[in-house]
Design an enzyme around this catalytic site. Structure first.
Site, PDB file in Angstrom:
ATOM      1  N   GLY A  51       0.839  -1.203   0.000  1.00  0.00           N
ATOM      2  CA  GLY A  51       0.000   0.000   0.000  1.00  0.00           C
ATOM      3  C   GLY A  51       0.871   1.250   0.000  1.00  0.00           C
TER       4      GLY A  51
ATOM      5  CD  GLU B 220      -5.228   9.277  13.619  1.00  0.00           C
ATOM      6  OE1 GLU B 220      -6.104   9.948  14.177  1.00  0.00           O
ATOM      7  OE2 GLU B 220      -4.402   9.745  12.825  1.00  0.00           O
TER       8      GLU B 220
ATOM      9  CD  GLU C  28      -4.041  12.623  24.403  1.00  0.00           C
ATOM     10  OE1 GLU C  28      -5.023  11.862  24.430  1.00  0.00           O
ATOM     11  OE2 GLU C  28      -3.381  12.838  23.387  1.00  0.00           O
TER      12      GLU C  28
ATOM     13  CG  HIS D 280      -5.972  11.178  20.876  1.00  0.00           C
ATOM     14  ND1 HIS D 280      -4.811  11.551  21.495  1.00  0.00           N
ATOM     15  CD2 HIS D 280      -5.649  10.956  19.590  1.00  0.00           C
ATOM     16  CE1 HIS D 280      -3.819  11.545  20.606  1.00  0.00           C
ATOM     17  NE2 HIS D 280      -4.319  11.190  19.435  1.00  0.00           N
TER      18      HIS D 280
END
Lengths: 376, 294
Positions: free
Chosen positions: B18, B98, B209, B248
Site C-alpha cells: 500500500g 487511527e 492526556e 483522541h
C-alpha cells in the site's frame, strides 16, 4: 461520544428495556402533556450531572412544565447548548443503579450495580462492580452476584434488563450503557435515565447509530463534522479569539492549554491531518471558513509538526487556501517545523510576506500574545 | 521484548504494497530497522521497499524468522491482520491505524494476551530505540540516542517534546507511543518496569492526556517500583470540556474521572514531576540530564 438521553432511551426501548412515556420538545413546539402528572423536564445535553447543574426540573402542573421548558431551552448547561427538553411522566419506585461499560485494562466489561441509585451514586459508596468477559452470558453471571440480595421478583426483572443492556452494548458496539436511576416497583422496572456512549470508530458498520447521529446535525455537530469531513474540528468557544489550524490531537490540546494559560481565548480544537490532504487546499479552506465565521477572531495560529508531510507543499496549500478565504482578515502566525521547513518559509515569504513563519513554537506564542494584547 | 529490540530484530510490514506500507517500510529500513519482508494480498508484486513480499504472515515468518510486525492496515482490517500475525507466531505487533473500533480493540487485546505476545497501539506512531531501529513512523528529526525514555499517548505532542529535547542535546533510550485510544496494548504502567530495568534510561518522560486512568495506574506502579529514576509528566487537556473528546477517543473527561487534577495529584503524590507547559518540562529535563560541556 455520549448520546442525549432521548436517543439513549430510544435504543433502550428498541432493546426491550422499559422507559417512561415521554415527549421531546424543542423551540417552537410546546409539550402536549398526557397523563395526570407530575412530570419531569430534562435538558437534553450529552453530559452527565445534569440534575446537579439545574437541568432537571420536577413539575406538578402544565404551567410549570411550560415555564421549565421555556427557561431551559437556549441556555447552556455544562458547556452545551440546550436545544431540546424531554418531558416525562414521573415514575414511582425505588431507585437502583445499573451500568455496563468497556473495561480498557482487562479487555472485558465492567458491570456496576447499586441498590441505591440516584444522583449521589458516586459519593454513596454503595456501588459494586464485577469484571467479566465481553459476552452477554458473562454479564448475566456477574450481575446475578451483584443482585443476590434483592427480593426474587426484583431480581428476575433486573436480570432481564441486564441481559437486554448487555446485548445492546455488544451489538451496537457501545462504550457505556448506564441506567441511573432504574426505578423498581412491585409492578415493573423502568429506566429513568439513559447514558449511552457510542463508538464513533464503529459508525460505518452500525447504521442505527449512524442514523441517530445524522438525525441531529446540531446536537451532534462535532461528530457529524468528523464523519463528513474525515478529521476533527471542535468549536470550544464561539467567542474565541485564536483560530487554530493544527495537526495532531495531543499537540493541539496542549496548545489550547498553553494559550489559555497565557490569557488568550482559543476558538477551536483541530486535528487537520495534513497527510490526508493529497495536494488539495480544500480541507484548509473548510477550516478557515469555520474559523473566519466568528467575529471575535483576532488571529490564526497554524502549527504543523511535519514528520512525514512535506512543509514546502503544505506552505503552497496554505497560501492558496488563504487566498480563497476572504473571511480571514486577521494576522496569521505559522509555526512550521520538520521536513521542508526552510522551503516553506521561502514560499510563504514570497506569497504572503505578512505571515510570521517560524520554527519556534515559543516565538509563535509570543507573537500571539502581542496580537491579542494589541487587539484588546 | 520492547527492552531487547535492536537493529538485528527481524521485522515484517503487513500491508507493504500500500501507499503507507511501501513508503514507511523504506523509511524504517533507511533508519536501520531490520525489515526482512512484508505481506500483501497482491500476488503480482514480488518485492516492495527492497524486501520480499509474501502472501501471508505464516509464509513471511517461515521464510524470514520475523518476530515483530508493523501493521499498516485500515482500521476495520486491523483486527484480522493482528490475528493473522499472532497465528504465525509474531510476538510484537505494532498497529498504526487511527480509528480502530473499540470492540475490535478488545478482541485484539484478548488475542494478544492469549498468544503471550505484546501489542503497541492501536493508533500509535510506533516505537523506537534511537540509533538502532524504529517500528512505525516516528520522525527521524526527533530521534537521537540518549538517556531519556519517552512514553506518550499523543504522537505530535511527543514529537514536539522529543524534537526540543534533541535540540537541547538530550536524546532517548527508548520511545514508545502507546496511542490515544482507550483500549490499547501496552499501557504506561506496563512500560515503567521496562524503563526502570533498562540500563540506558536515566529519566522517564510521560506525555499523557486527560481521560482514562493510565496516568493514575502509572503513578501507582511508580510507587511500587521504588521511584528511583525521575519521572517527568506533561498532561494535555486541562481545558477539555466534560463529555467532549478532542481527536483522541480516549481523551474524554466524565465527572471527576480522568481529569488533569486527578492525574497530576496521583503523579506528584508519588514523587513524579508534572508540568503545565512543554517549555517547563524541557527545562526540567535539561536541568537534570544535560551532559556538562566544558
Amino acid at each position: 461520544m455520549m448520546l442525549i438521553e432521548a436517543d439513549g432511551k430510544a435504543l433502550f426501548a428498541a432493546a426491550g428495556i422499559p422507559v417512561p412515556d415521554a415527549q421531546l420538545v424543542s423551540a417552537g413546539s410546546l409539550p402536549n402533556l398526557a397523563g395526570p402528572g407530575p412530570w419531569i423536564v430534562k435538558a437534553q445535553v450529552p453530559v452527565g450531572g445534569r440534575g446537579k447543574a439545574g437541568g432537571v426540573v420536577r413539575c406538578t402542573s402544565a404551567a410549570e412544565v411550560d415555564a421549565a421548558v421555556r427557561r431551559l431551552l437556549g441556555t447552556r448547561l455544562k458547556g452545551h447548548q440546550v436545544d431540546a427538553c424531554l418531558v416525562e411522566q414521573v415514575v414511582l419506585g425505588e431507585e437502583r443503579y445499573l451500568s455496563i461499560m468497556v473495561d480498557a485494562a482487562s479487555y472485558g466489561l465492567r458491570v456496576i450495580y447499586s441498590a441505591q441509585g440516584g444522583v449521589e451514586i458516586e459519593q454513596s459508596g454503595t456501588a459494586q462492580g464485577r469484571l467479566c468477559a465481553p459476552h452477554a452470558s458473562a454479564v448475566g453471571e456477574a450481575l446475578a452476584e451483584l443482585i443476590a440480595n434483592e427480593p426474587e421478583a426484583v431480581r428476575v426483572r433486573i436480570a432481564s434488563i441486564g441481559k437486554a443492556l448487555a446485548e445492546l452494548l455488544l451489538q451496537r458496539e457501545l462504550a457505556l450503557a448506564e441506567i441511573n436511576p432504574l426505578f423498581v416497583s412491585p409492578r415493573d422496572c423502568v429506566a429513568g435515565d439513559a447514558k449511552v456512549v457510542v463508538d464513533l470508530n464503529a459508525v460505518d458498520r452500525q447504521p442505527e447509530i449512524a442514523s441517530i447521529i445524522a438525525a441531529r446535525p446540531q446536537t451532534y455537530l462535532d461528530a457529524n463534522r468528523k464523519i463528513a469531513e474525515g478529521f476533527d474540528y471542535v468549536e470550544l468557544d464561539p467567542e474565541g479569539e485564536i483560530g487554530l489550524v493544527t495537526t495532531g490531537a495531543g499537540l493541539s490540546m496542549m496548545l489550547i492549554d498553553e494559550l489559555t494559560a497565557r490569557g488568550a481565548k482559543p476558538l477551536n480544537f483541530c486535528d487537520i491531518r495534513t497527510g490526508q490532504m493529497r495536494g488539495s487546499p480544500a480541507r484548509l479552506v473548510r477550516v478557515l471558513e469555520w474559523i473566519g465565521s466568528r467575529g471575535s477572531l483576532k488571529a490564526v495560529l497554524v502549527n504543523i509538526f511535519a514528520g512525514i508531510t512535506d512543509l514546502g507543499e503544505f506552505a503552497g496549500l496554505l497560501a492558496a487556501a488563504l487566498e480563497q478565504s476572504p473571511s480571514i482578515k486577521v494576522p496569521v502566525v505559522a509555526r512550521l517545523v520538520g521536513r521542508g521547513a526552510a522551503e516553506a518559509k521561502r514560499i510563504l515569504g514570497e506569497k504572503r510576506p505578512d505571515i510570521l513563519v517560524t520554527e519556534d513554537l515559543e516565538e509563535a506564542l509570543r507573537r500571539i500574545d502581542r496580537i491579542v494584547g494589541a487587539a484588546a | 521484548m520492547i527492552g531487547t529490540l535492536s537493529r538485528t530484530t527481524p521485522v515484517i510490514v503487513q500491508g507493504i504494497t500500500g501507499r503507507m506500507g511501501r513508503s514507511h517500510a523504506a523509511l524504517m529500513r533507511a533508519y536501520g530497522t531490520n525489515i526482512v519482508g512484508g505481506t500483501s494480498n497482491r500476488t503480482d508484486v514480488p518485492e516492495a521497499a527492497g524486501v520480499p513480499v509474501f502472501a501471508n504472515c505464516t509464509e513471511a515468518v517461515l521464510a524470514t524468522g520475523a518476530v515483530a510486525s508493523v501493521i499498516m492496515a485500515p482500521p476495520n482490517e486491523t483486527l484480522a491482520a493482528v490475528q493473522e500475525a499472532l497465528s504465525a507466531g509474531i510476538k510484537l505487533v505494532v498497529t498504526v491505524a487511527e480509528g480502530v473500533p473499540l470492540h475490535d480493540a478488545i478482541r485484539i487485546g484478548r488475542a494478544v494476551r492469549r498468544a503471550g505476545a505484546e501489542w503497541v497501539g492501536a493508533s500509535t506512531p510506533g516505537l523506537a530505540v534511537p540509533g538502532e531501529c524504529k517500528l512505525g513512523f516516528l520522525p527521524d528529526v526527533c530521534l537521537a540516542p540518549g538517556p531519556l525514555a519517552i512514553m506518550s499517548k499523543s504522537g505530535t505532542l511527543s514529537y514536539e517534546v522529543g524534537y526540543r529535547l534533541v535540540r537541547e542535546g538530550l536524546g532517548q533510550s527508548l520511545w514508545i507511543g502507546v496511542g490515544g485510544d482507550p483500549v490499547k496494548g501496552l499501557r504506561f504502567a506496563d512500560l515503567l518496569p521496562v524503563f526502570m530495568a533498562d540500563e540506558r534510561t536515566q529519566g522517564i518522560v510521560l506525555v499523557g492526556e486527560v481521560g482514562g486512568a493510565e496516568e493514575e495506574e502509572c503513578a501507582a506502579a511508580y510507587a511500587r517500583l521504588g521511584c528511583w529514576k525521575p519521572l517527568y509528566a506533561l498532561i494535555a487537556g486541562r481545558e477539555a470540556k466534560e463529555g467532549v473528546s478532542m481527536g483522541h477517543a480516549g481523551a474524554l473527561v466524565h465527572g471527576e474521572t480522568g481529569t488533569l487534577e486527578s492525574k497530576t495529584r496521583a503523579l506528584t503524590k508519588v514523587g513524579a514531576q508534572a508540568f503545565g507547559s512543554i517549555e517547563a518540562l524541557i527545562a526540567a529535563c535539561v536541568r537534570d540530564h544535560k551532559p556538562v560541556t566544558r
